[in-house]
Design a protein around this motif. Structure first.
Motif, PDB file in Angstrom:
ATOM      1  N   UNK A 190     -45.575  -9.805   8.945  1.00 20.99           N
ATOM      2  CA  UNK A 190     -45.129  -8.499   9.458  1.00 20.99           C
ATOM      3  C   UNK A 190     -46.338  -7.634   9.764  1.00 20.99           C
ATOM      4  N   UNK A 191     -46.136  -6.613  10.598  1.00 19.71           N
ATOM      5  CA  UNK A 191     -47.224  -5.716  10.991  1.00 19.71           C
ATOM      6  C   UNK A 191     -47.037  -4.355  10.341  1.00 19.71           C
ATOM      7  N   UNK A 192     -48.140  -3.672  10.099  1.00 27.13           N
ATOM      8  CA  UNK A 192     -48.104  -2.381   9.413  1.00 27.13           C
ATOM      9  C   UNK A 192     -47.557  -1.293  10.330  1.00 27.13           C
ATOM     10  N   UNK A 193     -47.336  -0.117   9.744  1.00 28.46           N
ATOM     11  CA  UNK A 193     -46.869   1.029  10.505  1.00 28.46           C
ATOM     12  C   UNK A 193     -47.913   1.439  11.539  1.00 28.46           C
ATOM     13  N   UNK A 194     -47.458   2.094  12.604  1.00 31.14           N
ATOM     14  CA  UNK A 194     -48.361   2.582  13.634  1.00 31.14           C
ATOM     15  C   UNK A 194     -49.306   3.631  13.063  1.00 31.14           C
ATOM     16  N   UNK A 195     -50.508   3.709  13.651  1.00 33.70           N
ATOM     17  CA  UNK A 195     -51.507   4.644  13.148  1.00 33.70           C
ATOM     18  C   UNK A 195     -51.262   6.083  13.576  1.00 33.70           C
ATOM     19  N   UNK A 196     -50.537   6.265  14.702  1.00 29.07           N
ATOM     20  CA  UNK A 196     -50.354   7.612  15.230  1.00 29.07           C
ATOM     21  C   UNK A 196     -48.908   7.821  15.674  1.00 29.07           C
ATOM     22  N   UNK A 197     -48.411   9.029  15.479  1.00 31.95           N
ATOM     23  CA  UNK A 197     -47.078   9.374  15.960  1.00 31.95           C
ATOM     24  C   UNK A 197     -47.029   9.242  17.477  1.00 31.95           C
ATOM     25  N   UNK A 198     -45.940   8.667  17.971  1.00 32.02           N
ATOM     26  CA  UNK A 198     -45.787   8.486  19.408  1.00 32.02           C
ATOM     27  C   UNK A 198     -46.266   7.149  19.918  1.00 32.02           C
ATOM     28  N   UNK A 199     -47.041   6.411  19.113  1.00 28.62           N
ATOM     29  CA  UNK A 199     -47.456   5.065  19.524  1.00 28.62           C
ATOM     30  C   UNK A 199     -46.238   4.144  19.543  1.00 28.62           C
ATOM     31  N   UNK A 200     -46.196   3.253  20.493  1.00 30.54           N
ATOM     32  CA  UNK A 200     -45.085   2.314  20.601  1.00 30.54           C
ATOM     33  C   UNK A 200     -45.616   0.926  20.916  1.00 30.54           C
ATOM     34  N   UNK A 201     -44.824  -0.088  20.588  1.00 30.88           N
ATOM     35  CA  UNK A 201     -45.216  -1.466  20.852  1.00 30.88           C
ATOM     36  C   UNK A 201     -44.012  -2.340  21.130  1.00 30.88           C
ATOM     37  N   UNK A 202     -44.199  -3.306  21.999  1.00 32.59           N
ATOM     38  CA  UNK A 202     -43.182  -4.308  22.307  1.00 32.59           C
ATOM     39  C   UNK A 202     -43.841  -5.675  22.229  1.00 32.59           C
ATOM     40  N   UNK A 203     -43.215  -6.599  21.498  1.00 34.51           N
ATOM     41  CA  UNK A 203     -43.795  -7.936  21.340  1.00 34.51           C
ATOM     42  C   UNK A 203     -42.697  -8.995  21.428  1.00 34.51           C
ATOM     43  N   UNK A 204     -42.508  -9.602  22.603  1.00 34.79           N
ATOM     44  CA  UNK A 204     -41.516 -10.668  22.740  1.00 34.79           C
ATOM     45  C   UNK A 204     -42.089 -12.025  22.314  1.00 34.79           C
ATOM     46  N   UNK A 205     -41.345 -12.737  21.460  1.00 33.69           N
ATOM     47  CA  UNK A 205     -41.699 -14.085  21.019  1.00 33.69           C
ATOM     48  C   UNK A 205     -40.750 -15.084  21.678  1.00 33.69           C
ATOM     49  N   UNK A 206     -41.294 -16.196  22.129  1.00 34.11           N
ATOM     50  CA  UNK A 206     -40.487 -17.285  22.678  1.00 34.11           C
ATOM     51  C   UNK A 206     -40.747 -18.526  21.833  1.00 34.11           C
ATOM     52  N   UNK A 207     -39.676 -19.073  21.252  1.00 34.90           N
ATOM     53  CA  UNK A 207     -39.821 -20.151  20.277  1.00 34.90           C
ATOM     54  C   UNK A 207     -38.894 -21.304  20.612  1.00 34.90           C
ATOM     55  N   UNK A 208     -39.430 -22.524  20.506  1.00 36.72           N
ATOM     56  CA  UNK A 208     -38.622 -23.739  20.611  1.00 36.72           C
ATOM     57  C   UNK A 208     -38.693 -24.453  19.276  1.00 36.72           C
ATOM     58  N   UNK A 209     -37.542 -24.637  18.645  1.00 34.45           N
ATOM     59  CA  UNK A 209     -37.487 -25.263  17.329  1.00 34.45           C
ATOM     60  C   UNK A 209     -37.010 -26.701  17.457  1.00 34.45           C
ATOM     61  N   UNK A 210     -37.833 -27.649  16.957  1.00 29.50           N
ATOM     62  CA  UNK A 210     -37.523 -29.071  17.070  1.00 29.50           C
ATOM     63  C   UNK A 210     -37.579 -29.732  15.694  1.00 29.50           C
ATOM     64  N   UNK A 211     -36.428 -29.932  15.038  1.00 29.47           N
ATOM     65  CA  UNK A 211     -36.441 -30.656  13.761  1.00 29.47           C
ATOM     66  C   UNK A 211     -36.851 -32.117  13.961  1.00 29.47           C
ATOM     67  N   UNK A 212     -37.580 -32.636  13.009  1.00 29.33           N
ATOM     68  CA  UNK A 212     -37.970 -34.046  13.069  1.00 29.33           C
ATOM     69  C   UNK A 212     -37.495 -34.804  11.829  1.00 29.33           C
ATOM     70  N   UNK A 213     -36.778 -34.107  10.942  1.00 27.42           N
ATOM     71  CA  UNK A 213     -36.258 -34.739   9.733  1.00 27.42           C
ATOM     72  C   UNK A 213     -35.699 -33.676   8.813  1.00 27.42           C
TER      73      UNK A 213
END
Length: 329
Positions: free
Chosen positions: A47-70
């Protein structure tokens, strides 16, 4: 020009030269420090910490492919698995700084699953929706080796499909409101050669606040005709991450984490009227997630890597490649 006037001019010139000399020395000193300030995208799991300044914003899209092998049995012994449940998902983190110490974040998760001889999702499915407040109650002080400490508290809202499913692959939710909290420590160290090393250590805890009403085919494994309730077991995660700055733009990252979960409880009546009350087995796993970060600047970066689940019990052996883009504004 008399001697008095010449003396005044010489003193003024001396003061000017001194002023400009101090200014140039200050800029020469501060510029390398700024140039060496490390840029980060953030590791894959931590996880990431709180923003350093009021009004700061962030967007972080993750794309994941999950492949079980056992899968790992109750004794932690791995076995091959056929057919295999596969999943492609997009998890996007949205974060906003309410104050210089308090932030709010949310995750939207959209997934699509399929399994040989077991069909596939009826379409992209929107999962449960976690919203957290993050309070940084201790600011870091690298000179005194004091880390920044953050407290997370939030709720996972049951927005994902979980009951009366047209197909088992459509079950992406738990149907319960889940309280979750975490403690995160984050610190940065300067290594020889002007390389930065960031360390994060965290611990998550989750507990369901209510039981979900279950009907027919559900994400809890019930079949058509079932009437009853279900409740997910307590769960959590403990881990640490290291991010090593090769230079200002390139960062090597790795997470090591342990996940655990108590079994879910399901109770009610089957289609034949038989009463059942069962609690699933507990599960756990260990994962390592190496990754490579590249940052164009302090506001844009990309990370790519994979989570590898290398030990555990009553869980899948899987590899989950993923890539994410981090934006800050």
């Amino acid at each position: 020009m008399n001697q008095t006037m010449m003396g005044i001019l010489q003193k003024a010139q001396t003061k000017s030269l001194f002023y400009y000399g101090v200014t140039i020395a200050f800029l020469a000193y501060t510029h390398p420090a700024q140039a060496q300030q490390q840029w980060y995208t953030g590791s894959l799991v931590s996880p990431a910490s709180a923003k350093d300044h009021a009004g700061d914003a962030g967007i972080e899209p993750y794309y994941t492919y999950s492949q079980p092998i056992g899968y790992y049995d109750a004794h932690g012994i791995s076995h091959p698995q056929h057919p295999r449940q596969q999943l492609f998902s997009n998890s996007t983190m949205w974060k906003y700084g309410i104050t210089d110490y308090l932030s709010i974040q949310a995750h939207t998760v959209i997934s699509y699953g399929w399994k040989r001889n077991a069909g596939h999702s009826s379409g992209p499915k929107f999962g449960d929706f976690p919203v957290d407040l993050i309070w940084r109650f201790l600011n870091p002080d690298p000179k005194r080796y004091i880390p920044g400490l953050n407290l997370f508290a939030g709720v996972v809202f049951p927005t994902g499909d979980y009951s009366r499913l047209g197909h088992g692959q459509d079950g992406v939710g738990a149907g319960s409101y889940v309280f979750r909290t975490a403690l995160l420590s984050q610190s940065t160290y300067q290594l020889p050669g002007h390389h930065a090393l960031r360390l994060r250590v965290w611990n998550w805890f989750r507990r369901a606040l209510n039981a979900a009403a279950l009907r027919d085919t559900t994400s809890y494994g019930t079949m058509a005709g079932f009437r009853g309730k279900g409740r997910p077991g307590m769960s959590g995660q403990t881990g640490f991450s290291l991010e090593y700055g090769v230079n200002r733009q390139w960062v090597l990252a790795v997470d090591v984490a342990r996940d655990w979960a108590n079994g879910s409880r399901v109770w009610g009546h089957t289609r034949t009227g038989q009463y059942m009350d069962r609690t699933g087995s507990s599960s756990g796993d260990w994962q390592v997630a190496p990754a490579l970060e590249y940052n164009w600047n302090a506001r844009w970066g990309v990370i790519a890597g994979a989570s590898v689940y290398y030990a555990g019990h009553n869980t899948s052996v899987k590899i989950a490649p993923q890539v994410a883009i981090n934006t800050v504004f």
